[in-house]
Scaffold this motif. Structure first.
Motif, PDB file in Angstrom:
ATOM      1  N   ALA B  51       0.827  -1.214   0.000  1.00 15.08           N
ATOM      2  CA  ALA B  51       0.000   0.000   0.000  1.00 15.08           C
ATOM      3  C   ALA B  51       0.856   1.256   0.000  1.00 15.08           C
ATOM      4  O   ALA B  51       1.942   1.276   0.568  1.00 15.08           O
ATOM      5  N   TYR B  52       0.341   2.288  -0.629  1.00 10.68           N
ATOM      6  CA  TYR B  52       0.843   3.660  -0.454  1.00 10.68           C
ATOM      7  C   TYR B  52       0.084   4.129   0.782  1.00 10.68           C
ATOM      8  O   TYR B  52      -1.027   4.650   0.694  1.00 10.68           O
ATOM      9  N   THR B  53       0.706   3.911   1.921  1.00 13.39           N
ATOM     10  CA  THR B  53       0.001   3.902   3.195  1.00 13.39           C
ATOM     11  C   THR B  53      -0.784   5.169   3.496  1.00 13.39           C
ATOM     12  O   THR B  53      -1.970   5.098   3.849  1.00 13.39           O
ATOM     13  N   LYS B  54      -0.134   6.309   3.360  1.00 16.12           N
ATOM     14  CA  LYS B  54      -0.795   7.564   3.763  1.00 16.12           C
ATOM     15  C   LYS B  54      -2.067   7.791   2.944  1.00 16.12           C
ATOM     16  O   LYS B  54      -3.139   8.061   3.475  1.00 16.12           O
ATOM     17  N   LEU B  55      -1.933   7.663   1.623  1.00 15.30           N
ATOM     18  CA  LEU B  55      -3.083   7.935   0.770  1.00 15.30           C
ATOM     19  C   LEU B  55      -4.132   6.829   0.876  1.00 15.30           C
ATOM     20  O   LEU B  55      -5.333   7.089   0.846  1.00 15.30           O
ATOM     21  N   GLN B  59      -7.971   7.553   1.771  1.00 16.66           N
ATOM     22  CA  GLN B  59      -9.016   7.146   0.830  1.00 16.66           C
ATOM     23  C   GLN B  59      -9.959   6.126   1.460  1.00 16.66           C
ATOM     24  O   GLN B  59     -11.177   6.177   1.269  1.00 16.66           O
ATOM     25  N   ILE B 112     -16.944  -2.164  -0.229  1.00 20.40           N
ATOM     26  CA  ILE B 112     -15.966  -3.073  -0.837  1.00 20.40           C
ATOM     27  C   ILE B 112     -15.701  -2.699  -2.289  1.00 20.40           C
ATOM     28  O   ILE B 112     -14.554  -2.692  -2.732  1.00 20.40           O
ATOM     29  N   LYS B 116     -11.947  -1.424  -3.533  1.00 24.87           N
ATOM     30  CA  LYS B 116     -11.243  -2.151  -4.595  1.00 24.87           C
ATOM     31  C   LYS B 116     -10.892  -1.255  -5.782  1.00 24.87           C
ATOM     32  O   LYS B 116      -9.882  -1.455  -6.433  1.00 24.87           O
ATOM     33  N   SER B 117     -11.722  -0.278  -6.070  1.00 25.52           N
ATOM     34  CA  SER B 117     -11.475   0.521  -7.275  1.00 25.52           C
ATOM     35  C   SER B 117     -10.646   1.774  -7.019  1.00 25.52           C
ATOM     36  O   SER B 117     -10.071   2.330  -7.959  1.00 25.52           O
ATOM     37  N   GLN B 118     -10.552   2.225  -5.751  1.00 24.96           N
ATOM     38  CA  GLN B 118      -9.931   3.533  -5.533  1.00 24.96           C
ATOM     39  C   GLN B 118      -8.707   3.558  -4.631  1.00 24.96           C
ATOM     40  O   GLN B 118      -7.852   4.430  -4.776  1.00 24.96           O
ATOM     41  N   VAL B 119      -8.631   2.636  -3.688  1.00 29.67           N
ATOM     42  CA  VAL B 119      -7.580   2.762  -2.669  1.00 29.67           C
ATOM     43  C   VAL B 119      -6.238   2.286  -3.239  1.00 29.67           C
ATOM     44  O   VAL B 119      -6.172   1.216  -3.840  1.00 29.67           O
ATOM     45  N   PRO B 120      -5.163   3.064  -3.041  1.00 29.24           N
ATOM     46  CA  PRO B 120      -3.865   2.669  -3.604  1.00 29.24           C
ATOM     47  C   PRO B 120      -3.208   1.511  -2.843  1.00 29.24           C
ATOM     48  O   PRO B 120      -2.306   1.690  -2.028  1.00 29.24           O
ATOM     49  N   ILE B 121      -3.752   0.341  -3.102  1.00 30.52           N
ATOM     50  CA  ILE B 121      -3.205  -0.928  -2.616  1.00 30.52           C
ATOM     51  C   ILE B 121      -3.040  -1.806  -3.850  1.00 30.52           C
ATOM     52  O   ILE B 121      -3.891  -1.789  -4.745  1.00 30.52           O
ATOM     53  N   TRP B 122      -1.950  -2.557  -3.906  1.00 35.14           N
ATOM     54  CA  TRP B 122      -1.671  -3.428  -5.053  1.00 35.14           C
ATOM     55  C   TRP B 122      -1.412  -4.840  -4.568  1.00 35.14           C
ATOM     56  O   TRP B 122      -0.973  -5.045  -3.429  1.00 35.14           O
TER      57      TRP B 122
END
Lengths: 79, 147
Positions: B51-55, B59, B112, B116-122
């Motif tokens: 994750a880009y943790t802060k963002l 989000q 959910i 899944k569509s917006q949070v910067p997690i990969w």
């Protein structure tokens, strides 16, 4: 201007690093990505990315300032 | 309690479920996402989430706050796990409680879907054949050794 980059996921692997600071002649995130895509051979087109500056989403024509921290965000896949 | 949290430890679903209980609420809707043993017809051994943790935190909280505004619900929160997960492990949990079932179910789905569509997690898939792939980036890289 001096800017800081943070890399995640596939971009981190392609760049071979988590972070870096660069001194570039740029105005916008689009300028920065053009430079980095050439430098690291990023295969992702800008159209597939989002960009954040100082931890907020911005558009590609956002006017950068000295010391800004930029993150290019590949297609997300949470959950 | 935070509306959205990320952690590397296993998600304790029973504990989170307790946090939704409220005598005012007759409906509890929850979703648990678990690591599947296949992706695009290929056998998967494990996933790694990053994750880009802060963002991601900002989000994720925003999405759950939105749900609290949009739907007639009392409680909502979500937890996402980061790091390496094996098949069957829970990667994300969403819980909502409300007086009635329709808003609870709708809010749970809203949360959910938006996480899944917006949070910067990969997530990176580790296939049984030894190859790897960043999900949603199959067309992104044509590097040697990656499919």
């Amino acid at each position: 201007m001096r800017i800081a980059l943070e890399y995640y996921a596939i971009l981190r692997e392609m760049a071979g690093r988590n972070t870096e600071e660069l001194e570039l002649v740029v105005s916008t995130p689009a300028d920065v990505y053009t430079h980095l895509a050439a430098k690291y051979g990023f295969h992702i087109s800008q159209a597939r990315l989002r960009v954040a500056v100082n931890d907020s989403f911005v558009d590609w024509q956002h006017q950068l300032e000295e010391g800004d921290r930029i993150v290019f965000i590949p297609p997300v896949a949470g959950g | 309690m935070k509306l959205f949290a990320m952690q590397s430890e296993p998600i304790e679903i029973a504990l989170l479920d307790k946090g939704l209980r409220d005598s005012h609420c007759g409906a509890v809707a929850t979703f648990a996402g678990r690591v599947r043993d296949h992706h695009d017809g290929r056998s998967v051994d494990r996933l790694v989430y990053e994750a880009y943790t802060k963002l991601a935190q900002d989000q994720g909280e925003r999405i759950v706050e939105d749900a609290m505004q949009r739907f007639d619900i009392r409680h909502a929160f979500s937890v996402h796990r980061l790091g390496e997960l094996g098949v069957g492990e829970c990667s994300i949990w969403v819980g909502v409680s409300a007086a009635h079932r329709k808003p609870a179910l709708a809010a749970c789905e809203y949360i959910i879907d938006n996480i899944k569509s917006q949070v910067p997690i990969w997530k990176k898939e580790f296939f049984s054949d030894g190859t790897t792939q960043w999900v949603n980036c199959a067309a992104c890289a044509q590097l040697a050794g990656n499919v």
